[in-house]
Design a protein around this motif. Structure first.
Motif, PDB file in Angstrom:
ATOM      1  N   SER A   6       0.823  -1.209   0.000  1.00 19.74           N
ATOM      2  CA  SER A   6       0.000   0.000   0.000  1.00 19.74           C
ATOM      3  C   SER A   6       0.858   1.261   0.000  1.00 19.74           C
ATOM      4  N   SER A   7       1.931   1.237   0.771  1.00 22.82           N
ATOM      5  CA  SER A   7       2.845   2.378   0.809  1.00 22.82           C
ATOM      6  C   SER A   7       3.468   2.626  -0.564  1.00 22.82           C
ATOM      7  N   MET A   8       3.845   1.556  -1.226  1.00 26.61           N
ATOM      8  CA  MET A   8       4.443   1.682  -2.557  1.00 26.61           C
ATOM      9  C   MET A   8       3.434   2.191  -3.577  1.00 26.61           C
ATOM     10  N   PHE A   9       2.179   1.742  -3.469  1.00 30.02           N
ATOM     11  CA  PHE A   9       1.131   2.264  -4.354  1.00 30.02           C
ATOM     12  C   PHE A   9       1.052   3.777  -4.248  1.00 30.02           C
ATOM     13  N   PHE A  60       1.475   9.404  -5.868  1.00 29.00           N
ATOM     14  CA  PHE A  60       1.783  10.777  -5.494  1.00 29.00           C
ATOM     15  C   PHE A  60       2.671  11.473  -6.514  1.00 29.00           C
ATOM     16  N   ASP A  61       3.763  10.844  -6.906  1.00 26.25           N
ATOM     17  CA  ASP A  61       4.653  11.537  -7.852  1.00 26.25           C
ATOM     18  C   ASP A  61       5.215  10.618  -8.922  1.00 26.25           C
ATOM     19  N   GLY A  62       4.459   9.587  -9.292  1.00 26.74           N
ATOM     20  CA  GLY A  62       4.898   8.677 -10.345  1.00 26.74           C
ATOM     21  C   GLY A  62       4.720   9.260 -11.742  1.00 26.74           C
ATOM     22  N   SER A  63       5.193   8.527 -12.717  1.00 24.23           N
ATOM     23  CA  SER A  63       5.127   8.970 -14.113  1.00 24.23           C
ATOM     24  C   SER A  63       3.774   8.612 -14.732  1.00 24.23           C
ATOM     25  N   GLN A  64       3.562   9.087 -15.956  1.00 25.67           N
ATOM     26  CA  GLN A  64       2.298   8.829 -16.648  1.00 25.67           C
ATOM     27  C   GLN A  64       2.121   7.357 -17.013  1.00 25.67           C
ATOM     28  N   GLN A  65       3.141   6.554 -16.839  1.00 31.76           N
ATOM     29  CA  GLN A  65       2.980   5.131 -17.081  1.00 31.76           C
ATOM     30  C   GLN A  65       1.885   4.550 -16.190  1.00 31.76           C
ATOM     31  N   TYR A  66       1.812   5.049 -14.948  1.00 32.27           N
ATOM     32  CA  TYR A  66       0.846   4.503 -13.999  1.00 32.27           C
ATOM     33  C   TYR A  66      -0.104   5.541 -13.394  1.00 32.27           C
ATOM     34  N   VAL A  67       0.170   6.824 -13.570  1.00 35.84           N
ATOM     35  CA  VAL A  67      -0.706   7.873 -13.056  1.00 35.84           C
ATOM     36  C   VAL A  67      -0.929   8.897 -14.168  1.00 35.84           C
ATOM     37  N   HIS A  68      -2.170   9.058 -14.580  1.00 37.20           N
ATOM     38  CA  HIS A  68      -2.401   9.984 -15.685  1.00 37.20           C
ATOM     39  C   HIS A  68      -3.762  10.668 -15.530  1.00 37.20           C
ATOM     40  N   PRO A  69      -3.940  11.852 -16.124  1.00 38.60           N
ATOM     41  CA  PRO A  69      -2.949  12.566 -16.936  1.00 38.60           C
ATOM     42  C   PRO A  69      -1.846  13.218 -16.108  1.00 38.60           C
ATOM     43  N   ILE A  70      -2.088  13.365 -14.801  1.00 36.51           N
ATOM     44  CA  ILE A  70      -1.092  13.954 -13.907  1.00 36.51           C
ATOM     45  C   ILE A  70      -1.108  13.165 -12.597  1.00 36.51           C
ATOM     46  N   ASN A  71      -0.017  13.264 -11.848  1.00 37.79           N
ATOM     47  CA  ASN A  71       0.013  12.596 -10.542  1.00 37.79           C
ATOM     48  C   ASN A  71      -0.580  13.521  -9.477  1.00 37.79           C
ATOM     49  N   VAL A  72      -0.694  13.016  -8.266  1.00 35.03           N
ATOM     50  CA  VAL A  72      -1.351  13.778  -7.196  1.00 35.03           C
ATOM     51  C   VAL A  72      -0.556  15.036  -6.833  1.00 35.03           C
TER      52      VAL A  72
END
Length: 361
Positions: free
Chosen positions: A335-338, A343-355
Protein backbone atom coordinates in the motif's frame (compact mmCIF):
# COMPACT_ATOMS: atom_id res chain seq x y z
CA UNK A 1 21.62 34.07 28.72
CA UNK A 2 17.87 34.26 29.41
CA UNK A 3 17.48 36.53 26.38
CA UNK A 4 19.31 34.04 24.18
CA UNK A 5 17.12 31.16 25.43
CA UNK A 6 14.05 33.30 24.75
CA UNK A 7 15.32 34.07 21.23
CA UNK A 8 16.06 30.45 20.37
CA UNK A 9 12.71 29.32 21.76
CA UNK A 10 10.82 31.61 19.39
CA UNK A 11 13.22 30.90 16.52
CA UNK A 12 12.57 27.16 16.71
CA UNK A 13 8.86 27.75 17.31
CA UNK A 14 8.74 29.81 14.11
CA UNK A 15 10.66 27.15 12.19
CA UNK A 16 8.31 24.42 13.43
CA UNK A 17 5.20 26.42 12.54
CA UNK A 18 6.55 27.24 9.10
CA UNK A 19 7.50 23.62 8.47
CA UNK A 20 4.05 22.45 9.60
CA UNK A 21 2.27 24.88 7.30
CA UNK A 22 4.41 23.99 4.31
CA UNK A 23 4.06 20.25 4.98
CA UNK A 24 0.26 20.46 4.75
CA UNK A 25 -0.33 20.56 1.01
CA UNK A 26 -4.14 20.47 0.98
CA UNK A 27 -6.77 21.52 3.52
CA UNK A 28 -8.58 18.17 3.51
CA UNK A 29 -8.99 14.70 2.02
CA UNK A 30 -12.40 13.07 1.66
CA UNK A 31 -12.20 9.32 1.01
CA UNK A 32 -14.88 7.19 -0.61
CA UNK A 33 -14.36 3.50 -1.15
CA UNK A 34 -14.20 -0.07 0.05
CA UNK A 35 -11.99 -2.19 2.33
CA UNK A 36 -8.85 -1.00 0.56
CA UNK A 37 -9.43 2.39 2.20
CA UNK A 38 -11.66 1.59 5.21
CA UNK A 39 -10.09 3.08 8.36
CA UNK A 40 -12.71 1.71 10.72
CA UNK A 41 -16.21 2.60 9.52
CA UNK A 42 -17.37 -1.00 9.56
CA UNK A 43 -16.49 -1.21 13.26
CA UNK A 44 -19.55 0.96 13.85
CA UNK A 45 -22.01 -1.14 11.82
CA UNK A 46 -23.41 -3.40 14.52
CA UNK A 47 -24.69 -6.24 12.35
CA UNK A 48 -21.77 -6.30 9.93
CA UNK A 49 -19.49 -9.32 9.85
CA UNK A 50 -17.23 -7.51 7.38
CA UNK A 51 -14.82 -6.25 10.00
CA UNK A 52 -11.10 -6.35 10.64
CA UNK A 53 -11.07 -5.23 14.28
CA UNK A 54 -9.40 -8.40 15.52
CA UNK A 55 -5.95 -10.02 15.29
CA UNK A 56 -3.90 -10.55 13.28
CA UNK A 57 -4.97 -7.38 11.48
CA UNK A 58 -3.06 -4.33 12.68
CA UNK A 59 -0.07 -6.33 13.89
CA UNK A 60 2.25 -3.67 12.42
CA UNK A 61 0.00 -0.69 13.19
CA UNK A 62 1.00 1.68 16.00
CA UNK A 63 0.47 -0.24 19.23
CA UNK A 64 0.09 -3.51 17.35
CA UNK A 65 -3.70 -3.42 17.61
CA UNK A 66 -6.39 -4.07 15.02
CA UNK A 67 -8.25 -0.87 14.07
CA UNK A 68 -10.68 -2.06 11.44
CA UNK A 69 -8.17 -1.74 8.60
CA UNK A 70 -7.94 -4.81 6.38
CA UNK A 71 -4.17 -4.80 6.62
CA UNK A 72 -1.25 -5.70 8.84
CA UNK A 73 -0.73 -1.96 9.30
CA UNK A 74 -1.69 1.23 7.50
CA UNK A 75 -3.59 1.26 4.22
CA UNK A 76 -3.41 3.46 1.16
CA UNK A 77 -5.75 6.10 2.59
CA UNK A 78 -3.43 6.51 5.57
CA UNK A 79 -0.33 6.89 3.43
CA UNK A 80 -2.00 9.41 1.13
CA UNK A 81 -2.98 11.57 4.11
CA UNK A 82 0.58 11.44 5.40
CA UNK A 83 1.97 12.34 1.99
CA UNK A 84 0.04 15.60 1.92
CA UNK A 85 0.79 16.49 5.53
CA UNK A 86 -2.57 15.65 7.10
CA UNK A 87 -3.52 13.50 10.04
CA UNK A 88 -4.96 10.09 9.22
CA UNK A 89 -8.64 10.55 8.36
CA UNK A 90 -11.29 9.63 10.92
CA UNK A 91 -14.01 7.15 9.95
CA UNK A 92 -17.26 9.06 9.48
CA UNK A 93 -19.35 6.71 11.61
CA UNK A 94 -17.06 7.33 14.58
CA UNK A 95 -17.91 11.05 14.54
CA UNK A 96 -21.69 11.03 14.52
CA UNK A 97 -22.03 11.41 18.29
CA UNK A 98 -19.20 13.86 19.04
CA UNK A 99 -19.97 17.53 19.60
CA UNK A 100 -17.00 19.14 17.78
CA UNK A 101 -17.22 17.20 14.53
CA UNK A 102 -17.32 20.40 12.44
CA UNK A 103 -13.62 21.03 13.06
CA UNK A 104 -12.83 17.41 12.15
CA UNK A 105 -14.83 17.65 8.92
CA UNK A 106 -12.73 20.62 7.79
CA UNK A 107 -9.63 18.43 7.52
CA UNK A 108 -11.49 15.61 5.82
CA UNK A 109 -13.13 12.34 6.73
CA UNK A 110 -13.32 8.79 5.40
CA UNK A 111 -16.57 7.19 4.30
CA UNK A 112 -14.89 4.04 2.94
CA UNK A 113 -16.42 0.77 4.04
CA UNK A 114 -15.28 -2.82 3.69
CA UNK A 115 -17.51 -4.67 1.23
CA UNK A 116 -18.82 -1.48 -0.40
CA UNK A 117 -19.58 -1.33 -4.08
CA UNK A 118 -20.73 0.99 -6.82
CA UNK A 119 -24.04 -0.84 -7.11
CA UNK A 120 -26.30 -1.01 -4.08
CA UNK A 121 -26.61 -4.56 -2.79
CA UNK A 122 -24.78 -6.45 -5.54
CA UNK A 123 -21.43 -6.61 -3.79
CA UNK A 124 -23.05 -6.86 -0.36
CA UNK A 125 -26.68 -7.99 -0.32
CA UNK A 126 -27.08 -8.01 3.48
CA UNK A 127 -26.37 -4.33 4.14
CA UNK A 128 -23.19 -5.02 6.06
CA UNK A 129 -21.33 -2.12 4.47
CA UNK A 130 -21.90 1.45 3.29
CA UNK A 131 -22.50 1.54 -0.46
CA UNK A 132 -20.98 4.34 -2.50
CA UNK A 133 -24.41 5.94 -2.87
CA UNK A 134 -24.83 5.97 0.90
CA UNK A 135 -21.30 7.32 1.36
CA UNK A 136 -22.19 10.24 -0.90
CA UNK A 137 -25.33 10.83 1.17
CA UNK A 138 -23.17 11.01 4.27
CA UNK A 139 -20.80 13.40 2.52
CA UNK A 140 -23.74 15.66 1.58
CA UNK A 141 -24.36 16.07 5.32
CA UNK A 142 -20.69 16.92 5.85
CA UNK A 143 -20.87 19.38 2.95
CA UNK A 144 -23.84 21.11 4.55
CA UNK A 145 -21.97 21.36 7.84
CA UNK A 146 -18.91 22.90 6.16
CA UNK A 147 -21.07 25.43 4.29
CA UNK A 148 -22.81 26.38 7.52
CA UNK A 149 -19.45 26.71 9.25
CA UNK A 150 -17.55 28.68 6.59
CA UNK A 151 -20.24 30.20 4.42
CA UNK A 152 -20.86 29.11 0.83
CA UNK A 153 -18.03 31.10 -0.80
CA UNK A 154 -15.31 30.09 1.65
CA UNK A 155 -16.60 26.51 1.76
CA UNK A 156 -16.23 26.21 -2.01
CA UNK A 157 -12.71 27.63 -1.84
CA UNK A 158 -11.85 25.12 0.88
CA UNK A 159 -13.31 22.16 -0.99
CA UNK A 160 -11.85 23.18 -4.37
CA UNK A 161 -8.36 22.82 -2.88
CA UNK A 162 -9.14 19.52 -1.14
CA UNK A 163 -8.64 16.02 -2.52
CA UNK A 164 -11.52 13.60 -3.12
CA UNK A 165 -10.22 10.04 -3.32
CA UNK A 166 -12.43 7.30 -4.79
CA UNK A 167 -11.32 3.68 -4.30
CA UNK A 168 -14.18 1.49 -5.52
CA UNK A 169 -15.22 -1.23 -7.97
CA UNK A 170 -13.30 -4.29 -6.79
CA UNK A 171 -16.18 -5.77 -4.80
CA UNK A 172 -18.63 -5.36 -7.66
CA UNK A 173 -16.28 -7.23 -10.01
CA UNK A 174 -15.34 -9.89 -7.45
CA UNK A 175 -19.03 -10.48 -6.80
CA UNK A 176 -19.59 -11.07 -10.49
CA UNK A 177 -16.63 -13.43 -10.94
CA UNK A 178 -16.84 -15.49 -7.76
CA UNK A 179 -17.54 -19.16 -8.38
CA UNK A 180 -21.11 -19.13 -7.00
CA UNK A 181 -22.17 -15.80 -8.53
CA UNK A 182 -25.79 -15.43 -9.64
CA UNK A 183 -25.07 -12.17 -11.43
CA UNK A 184 -23.93 -13.89 -14.63
CA UNK A 185 -27.47 -15.10 -15.26
CA UNK A 186 -28.64 -11.48 -15.34
CA UNK A 187 -26.07 -9.86 -17.62
CA UNK A 188 -22.96 -10.46 -19.71
CA UNK A 189 -19.61 -9.26 -18.36
CA UNK A 190 -19.69 -6.35 -20.84
CA UNK A 191 -23.17 -5.30 -19.76
CA UNK A 192 -22.16 -5.51 -16.12
CA UNK A 193 -19.02 -3.43 -16.60
CA UNK A 194 -20.95 -0.86 -18.65
CA UNK A 195 -23.50 -0.58 -15.83
CA UNK A 196 -20.71 -0.07 -13.26
CA UNK A 197 -19.06 2.65 -15.29
CA UNK A 198 -22.32 4.45 -16.07
CA UNK A 199 -23.36 4.39 -12.40
CA UNK A 200 -19.96 5.65 -11.26
CA UNK A 201 -20.19 8.53 -13.72
CA UNK A 202 -23.39 9.74 -12.08
CA UNK A 203 -21.87 9.30 -8.61
CA UNK A 204 -18.79 11.35 -9.50
CA UNK A 205 -21.03 14.13 -10.79
CA UNK A 206 -22.91 14.12 -7.49
CA UNK A 207 -19.62 14.58 -5.65
CA UNK A 208 -18.73 17.41 -8.06
CA UNK A 209 -22.05 19.12 -7.33
CA UNK A 210 -21.07 18.99 -3.65
CA UNK A 211 -17.85 20.93 -4.14
CA UNK A 212 -15.29 18.39 -5.37
CA UNK A 213 -12.83 19.78 -7.91
CA UNK A 214 -9.76 17.55 -7.48
CA UNK A 215 -10.47 13.85 -7.88
CA UNK A 216 -8.10 10.99 -7.16
CA UNK A 217 -9.56 7.96 -8.92
CA UNK A 218 -7.97 4.63 -8.00
CA UNK A 219 -8.56 1.95 -10.62
CA UNK A 220 -9.16 -1.65 -9.62
CA UNK A 221 -6.17 -3.95 -9.43
CA UNK A 222 -5.59 -7.24 -11.23
CA UNK A 223 -8.27 -8.85 -9.09
CA UNK A 224 -7.82 -12.20 -10.80
CA UNK A 225 -4.39 -12.43 -9.19
CA UNK A 226 -5.53 -12.09 -5.58
CA UNK A 227 -5.13 -15.33 -3.60
CA UNK A 228 -8.91 -15.84 -3.37
CA UNK A 229 -9.14 -15.92 -7.16
CA UNK A 230 -5.97 -17.96 -7.69
CA UNK A 231 -7.27 -20.89 -5.61
CA UNK A 232 -10.16 -21.27 -8.05
CA UNK A 233 -7.57 -22.57 -10.53
CA UNK A 234 -5.86 -25.90 -9.92
CA UNK A 235 -2.60 -24.36 -11.12
CA UNK A 236 -2.83 -21.38 -8.76
CA UNK A 237 -2.54 -19.02 -11.73
CA UNK A 238 -4.40 -15.73 -12.03
CA UNK A 239 -8.02 -15.75 -13.16
CA UNK A 240 -7.49 -14.23 -16.58
CA UNK A 241 -11.19 -13.59 -17.23
CA UNK A 242 -11.48 -11.52 -14.05
CA UNK A 243 -8.30 -9.66 -14.99
CA UNK A 244 -9.56 -8.96 -18.51
CA UNK A 245 -12.76 -7.36 -17.25
CA UNK A 246 -10.90 -5.47 -14.54
CA UNK A 247 -8.86 -3.92 -17.32
CA UNK A 248 -12.00 -3.15 -19.34
CA UNK A 249 -13.60 -1.55 -16.29
CA UNK A 250 -10.55 0.69 -15.77
CA UNK A 251 -10.60 1.71 -19.43
CA UNK A 252 -14.27 2.62 -19.11
CA UNK A 253 -13.64 4.69 -15.99
CA UNK A 254 -10.80 6.58 -17.67
CA UNK A 255 -13.04 7.41 -20.62
CA UNK A 256 -15.83 8.58 -18.31
CA UNK A 257 -13.56 10.80 -16.21
CA UNK A 258 -12.03 12.32 -19.33
CA UNK A 259 -15.55 13.09 -20.51
CA UNK A 260 -16.49 14.68 -17.21
CA UNK A 261 -13.46 16.98 -17.28
CA UNK A 262 -14.30 18.01 -20.84
CA UNK A 263 -17.85 18.81 -19.79
CA UNK A 264 -17.00 20.43 -16.46
CA UNK A 265 -13.99 22.64 -17.08
CA UNK A 266 -13.16 23.37 -13.44
CA UNK A 267 -12.47 19.77 -12.41
CA UNK A 268 -9.10 17.97 -12.52
CA UNK A 269 -8.11 14.41 -11.70
CA UNK A 270 -5.43 11.80 -11.26
CA UNK A 271 -6.18 8.21 -12.30
CA UNK A 272 -4.05 5.53 -10.69
CA UNK A 273 -3.48 2.39 -12.76
CA UNK A 274 -3.49 -0.10 -9.89
CA UNK A 275 -3.87 -2.92 -12.40
CA UNK A 276 -0.61 -2.12 -14.18
CA UNK A 277 1.31 -1.58 -10.95
CA UNK A 278 0.17 -4.89 -9.41
CA UNK A 279 1.07 -6.83 -12.56
CA UNK A 280 4.47 -5.16 -12.58
CA UNK A 281 5.05 -6.32 -8.99
CA UNK A 282 3.95 -9.85 -9.91
CA UNK A 283 6.08 -10.07 -13.05
CA UNK A 284 9.17 -8.45 -11.50
CA UNK A 285 8.99 -9.20 -7.78
CA UNK A 286 12.73 -9.05 -7.09
CA UNK A 287 12.87 -5.52 -8.51
CA UNK A 288 10.49 -4.39 -5.79
CA UNK A 289 11.74 -6.56 -2.94
CA UNK A 290 8.93 -9.14 -2.99
CA UNK A 291 9.53 -12.86 -2.59
CA UNK A 292 5.90 -14.03 -2.37
CA UNK A 293 3.43 -12.92 -5.04
CA UNK A 294 0.80 -15.66 -4.87
CA UNK A 295 -0.02 -16.57 -1.29
CA UNK A 296 -1.60 -14.42 1.39
CA UNK A 297 0.50 -13.66 4.44
CA UNK A 298 -2.38 -14.31 6.84
CA UNK A 299 -4.92 -17.12 6.44
CA UNK A 300 -5.24 -20.89 6.23
CA UNK A 301 -5.39 -23.51 3.48
CA UNK A 302 -4.10 -23.39 -0.08
CA UNK A 303 -2.21 -20.12 -0.60
CA UNK A 304 -3.52 -19.10 2.86
CA UNK A 305 -6.72 -18.24 0.99
CA UNK A 306 -9.23 -20.89 2.08
CA UNK A 307 -9.80 -19.13 5.39
CA UNK A 308 -9.53 -15.35 5.87
CA UNK A 309 -7.21 -13.65 8.32
CA UNK A 310 -8.74 -14.62 11.67
CA UNK A 311 -7.24 -14.99 15.15
CA UNK A 312 -6.91 -18.75 14.45
CA UNK A 313 -5.01 -18.13 11.21
CA UNK A 314 -1.27 -18.26 10.85
CA UNK A 315 0.64 -15.29 9.52
CA UNK A 316 4.04 -14.79 7.94
CA UNK A 317 7.01 -13.12 9.59
CA UNK A 318 8.36 -11.62 6.34
CA UNK A 319 5.37 -9.37 5.72
CA UNK A 320 7.36 -6.78 3.79
CA UNK A 321 8.16 -9.42 1.18
CA UNK A 322 4.49 -10.27 0.51
CA UNK A 323 2.20 -8.41 -1.88
CA UNK A 324 -0.95 -9.75 -0.21
CA UNK A 325 -1.79 -9.55 3.48
CA UNK A 326 -4.92 -11.69 3.27
CA UNK A 327 -6.84 -13.30 0.44
CA UNK A 328 -7.91 -9.93 -1.02
CA UNK A 329 -5.91 -7.07 0.47
CA UNK A 330 -2.35 -5.78 0.05
CA UNK A 331 0.22 -5.62 2.81
CA UNK A 332 1.12 -2.32 4.43
CA UNK A 333 4.32 -2.16 2.38
CA UNK A 334 2.51 -2.74 -0.91
CA UNK A 335 0.00 0.00 0.00
CA UNK A 336 2.84 2.38 0.81
CA UNK A 337 4.44 1.68 -2.56
CA UNK A 338 1.13 2.26 -4.35
CA UNK A 339 0.84 5.71 -2.81
CA UNK A 340 4.46 6.61 -3.60
CA UNK A 341 3.66 6.00 -7.27
CA UNK A 342 0.27 7.69 -7.07
CA UNK A 343 1.78 10.78 -5.49
CA UNK A 344 4.65 11.54 -7.85
CA UNK A 345 4.90 8.68 -10.34
CA UNK A 346 5.13 8.97 -14.11
CA UNK A 347 2.30 8.83 -16.65
CA UNK A 348 2.98 5.13 -17.08
CA UNK A 349 0.85 4.50 -14.00
CA UNK A 350 -0.71 7.87 -13.06
CA UNK A 351 -2.40 9.98 -15.68
CA UNK A 352 -2.95 12.57 -16.94
CA UNK A 353 -1.09 13.95 -13.91
CA UNK A 354 0.01 12.60 -10.54
CA UNK A 355 -1.35 13.78 -7.20
CA UNK A 356 1.57 16.13 -6.55
CA UNK A 357 0.80 17.88 -9.85
CA UNK A 358 -2.94 17.80 -9.11
CA UNK A 359 -2.38 19.63 -5.83
CA UNK A 360 -0.36 22.32 -7.61
CA UNK A 361 -3.22 23.25 -9.94
Amino acid sequence: MAYMCFFFFFFFLFINISWSESAQMVPAIFVFGDSLADVGNNNHIKLSTLKANFPHNGIDFSGGKATGRFSNGKNSADFLAEKVGLQISSPYLSLTSISNKSSVFLSGVSFASGGAGILDGNSNPFGESISLNKQIEYYSTVYGDIVQNLGSVEAQKHLSKSLFAVVIGSNDLLGFFKSDSTLRAKSTPQQFVDMLVSTLKDQLKRIYNLGARKLVIVGVGAIGCCPAQRIQNKTGDCNEEANYWSLKYNEGVKTVVQGITSELKDISYSFFDTYGVVLDYIKNPATYGFTEIRAACCGLGNLNAKVPCLPISRYCSNRKEHIFWDFYHPTERASSMFVDTLFDGSQQYVHPINVKQLIAI
